[in-house]
Motif scaffolding. Sequence first.
Motif, PDB file in Angstrom:
ATOM      1  N   LEU A  32       0.827  -1.210   0.000  1.00  0.00           N
ATOM      2  CA  LEU A  32       0.000   0.000   0.000  1.00  0.00           C
ATOM      3  C   LEU A  32       0.861   1.260   0.000  1.00  0.00           C
ATOM      4  O   LEU A  32       0.555   2.242  -0.691  1.00  0.00           O
ATOM      5  CB  LEU A  32      -0.927   0.003   1.209  1.00  0.00           C
ATOM      6  N   LEU A  33       1.951   1.236   0.761  1.00  0.00           N
ATOM      7  CA  LEU A  33       2.833   2.404   0.816  1.00  0.00           C
ATOM      8  C   LEU A  33       3.567   2.606  -0.509  1.00  0.00           C
ATOM      9  O   LEU A  33       3.771   3.744  -0.948  1.00  0.00           O
ATOM     10  CB  LEU A  33       3.826   2.254   1.970  1.00  0.00           C
ATOM     11  N   ILE A  34       3.954   1.505  -1.167  1.00  0.00           N
ATOM     12  CA  ILE A  34       4.573   1.622  -2.494  1.00  0.00           C
ATOM     13  C   ILE A  34       3.568   2.208  -3.482  1.00  0.00           C
ATOM     14  O   ILE A  34       3.902   3.082  -4.297  1.00  0.00           O
ATOM     15  CB  ILE A  34       5.074   0.249  -2.982  1.00  0.00           C
ATOM     16  N   PHE A  35       2.316   1.735  -3.408  1.00  0.00           N
ATOM     17  CA  PHE A  35       1.272   2.259  -4.298  1.00  0.00           C
ATOM     18  C   PHE A  35       1.060   3.751  -4.055  1.00  0.00           C
ATOM     19  O   PHE A  35       0.945   4.537  -5.008  1.00  0.00           O
ATOM     20  CB  PHE A  35      -0.032   1.500  -4.065  1.00  0.00           C
ATOM     21  N   ALA A  36       1.014   4.152  -2.784  1.00  0.00           N
ATOM     22  CA  ALA A  36       0.829   5.573  -2.464  1.00  0.00           C
ATOM     23  C   ALA A  36       2.000   6.402  -2.972  1.00  0.00           C
ATOM     24  O   ALA A  36       1.804   7.498  -3.534  1.00  0.00           O
ATOM     25  CB  ALA A  36       0.681   5.754  -0.949  1.00  0.00           C
ATOM     26  N   THR A  37       3.222   5.885  -2.826  1.00  0.00           N
ATOM     27  CA  THR A  37       4.405   6.597  -3.325  1.00  0.00           C
ATOM     28  C   THR A  37       4.347   6.763  -4.839  1.00  0.00           C
ATOM     29  O   THR A  37       4.632   7.853  -5.368  1.00  0.00           O
ATOM     30  CB  THR A  37       5.683   5.833  -2.928  1.00  0.00           C
ATOM     31  N   GLY A  38       3.976   5.693  -5.524  1.00  0.00           N
ATOM     32  CA  GLY A  38       3.854   5.782  -6.978  1.00  0.00           C
ATOM     33  C   GLY A  38       2.807   6.786  -7.404  1.00  0.00           C
ATOM     34  O   GLY A  38       3.004   7.543  -8.372  1.00  0.00           O
ATOM     35  N   SER A  39       1.691   6.829  -6.691  1.00  0.00           N
ATOM     36  CA  SER A  39       0.629   7.784  -7.015  1.00  0.00           C
ATOM     37  C   SER A  39       1.114   9.217  -6.835  1.00  0.00           C
ATOM     38  O   SER A  39       0.831  10.096  -7.664  1.00  0.00           O
ATOM     39  CB  SER A  39      -0.597   7.528  -6.130  1.00  0.00           C
ATOM     40  N   LEU A  40       1.847   9.458  -5.748  1.00  0.00           N
ATOM     41  CA  LEU A  40       2.375  10.800  -5.499  1.00  0.00           C
ATOM     42  C   LEU A  40       3.389  11.207  -6.572  1.00  0.00           C
ATOM     43  O   LEU A  40       3.364  12.344  -7.060  1.00  0.00           O
ATOM     44  CB  LEU A  40       3.018  10.863  -4.114  1.00  0.00           C
ATOM     45  N   ILE A  41       4.272  10.288  -6.937  1.00  0.00           N
ATOM     46  CA  ILE A  41       5.268  10.591  -7.971  1.00  0.00           C
ATOM     47  C   ILE A  41       4.571  10.913  -9.295  1.00  0.00           C
ATOM     48  O   ILE A  41       4.914  11.895  -9.977  1.00  0.00           O
ATOM     49  CB  ILE A  41       6.247   9.417  -8.140  1.00  0.00           C
ATOM     50  N   ALA A  42       3.580  10.101  -9.669  1.00  0.00           N
ATOM     51  CA  ALA A  42       2.868  10.328 -10.930  1.00  0.00           C
ATOM     52  C   ALA A  42       2.113  11.655 -10.909  1.00  0.00           C
ATOM     53  O   ALA A  42       2.072  12.376 -11.918  1.00  0.00           O
ATOM     54  CB  ALA A  42       1.897   9.171 -11.197  1.00  0.00           C
ATOM     55  N   GLY A  43       1.517  11.987  -9.757  1.00  0.00           N
ATOM     56  CA  GLY A  43       0.728  13.204  -9.685  1.00  0.00           C
ATOM     57  C   GLY A  43       1.556  14.473  -9.622  1.00  0.00           C
ATOM     58  O   GLY A  43       1.133  15.517 -10.134  1.00  0.00           O
TER      59      GLY A  43
END
Length: 447
Positions: free
Chosen positions: A79-90
């Motif tokens: 979940l934390l990796i997914f959140a990090t990826g979302s932040l980087i993409a955004g």
Amino acid sequence: MHPQVKTVASLSLLYAFRMLGLFMVLPVLMLYGERYSGATPFLLGLALGVYGLTQAVFQIPLGMLSDIFGRKPIILIGLLIFATGSLIAGLSESIEGLILGRALQGSGAIASAIMAMVADLTTEENRTKAMAAIGASIGLSFSIAMILGPAMASFGGLQGVFLFSASLAIIGAFILILIVPTPHRVGNSHRDSGAIPSLILQTIRNAQLLRLNVGIFSLHFILMSVFVVVPPQLETHLGIAREHHWWVYLGLLGGAFVIMLPFMLVAERKRVVKQVFLGAIFCLSVSLAVLAEFELAVLVWLLVLLVFFSAFNLLEASLPSLVSKLSPAGAKGTAMGLYSTSQFLGAFGGGTCGGWLLQNYTYKQVFALAAAVAITWLVVAISMRAPKYLTSLCVAVSGNFSATMEVLQVEGVEEALLVPEDGLLYLKVDSRGLDQQALAHLIGKDV
């Protein structure tokens, strides 16, 4: 609320949050992705589908790691990796940052670990219902994402969509920590919910399951390639402003559900699953060929899309059921793991190939490729064996249980596999013809 119901509901929510974050991007990335520096149709298509590559790579290994280190730590890390990826993409300004963010989103591949945790926290009697609840959450999250994504993007752009995805992952982490109980014992081999390494090669070689893996690869290849071209076409060809696209998807998916449901019910009740399945692939092929070949009026274009989404929804719902029916006793978890890997690889291939074609040719060539993939799938599926209408059962038995051969003689029992180290008996049964009384007598409990 019953503790198992609460557990399954919270885990379904975790799964749905993650899938919602992945799917919300589909109807908007090709429209709003142009703001990223260096963006091209090919690179945007790669960004659309790259999550599938990383998810395919990590989902089975992370499930196995959860056997070693525990379910909660692996799910939390995912979940934390997914959140990090979302932040980087955004927050990125470049197309490379967007691609990296999407790749990280896929790397948080917690599906196998969640399924294994469901198996840890539910009894054998309730496990099938729990898995069905997880499956329903996936379908619901896709439909909501198709509506919510365009609506959110109209206010906050892609950045808003990705930041919302990150917030869902963080909320999911709190649900995991505060609500989901920690399993007292992590099972080493929930064979109906997780992949077993020793069964992987055997399952890959199963011709019937291989056809289904080709099918789900094709279906998600087609889906991703379609989302490379449909959103821009809704805006340019049909003249529908992007902020109103959510209305289009609401109508299409709502109508597709109404159309699909009777076919699903008839297929199961009348035991004509193969015929309905092949008919849906045929409709998928025809709808894509029409979009590739003809210039259509707006209403006709939308009607053809309605046929496409109806066929897609029917196939998306039918394929997991076929995997369950055709997988050997005790191998359903492994079969579903390979099936999911094929699905994600298809998503990667469809986004990448669709983007490349759109960059070098026109949207019609993208639809033509999708039609060719669908027709090839139809040819492969025609030789599929009509499935027996079997249900998988998993029953806890005593350590000295030795009546496996006698169980196989019970009317309605087609397959039986005893796993003594787990104290579990895996069965494939015809529920309509099963002699439940004889089976209960042999195993010492009702089923």
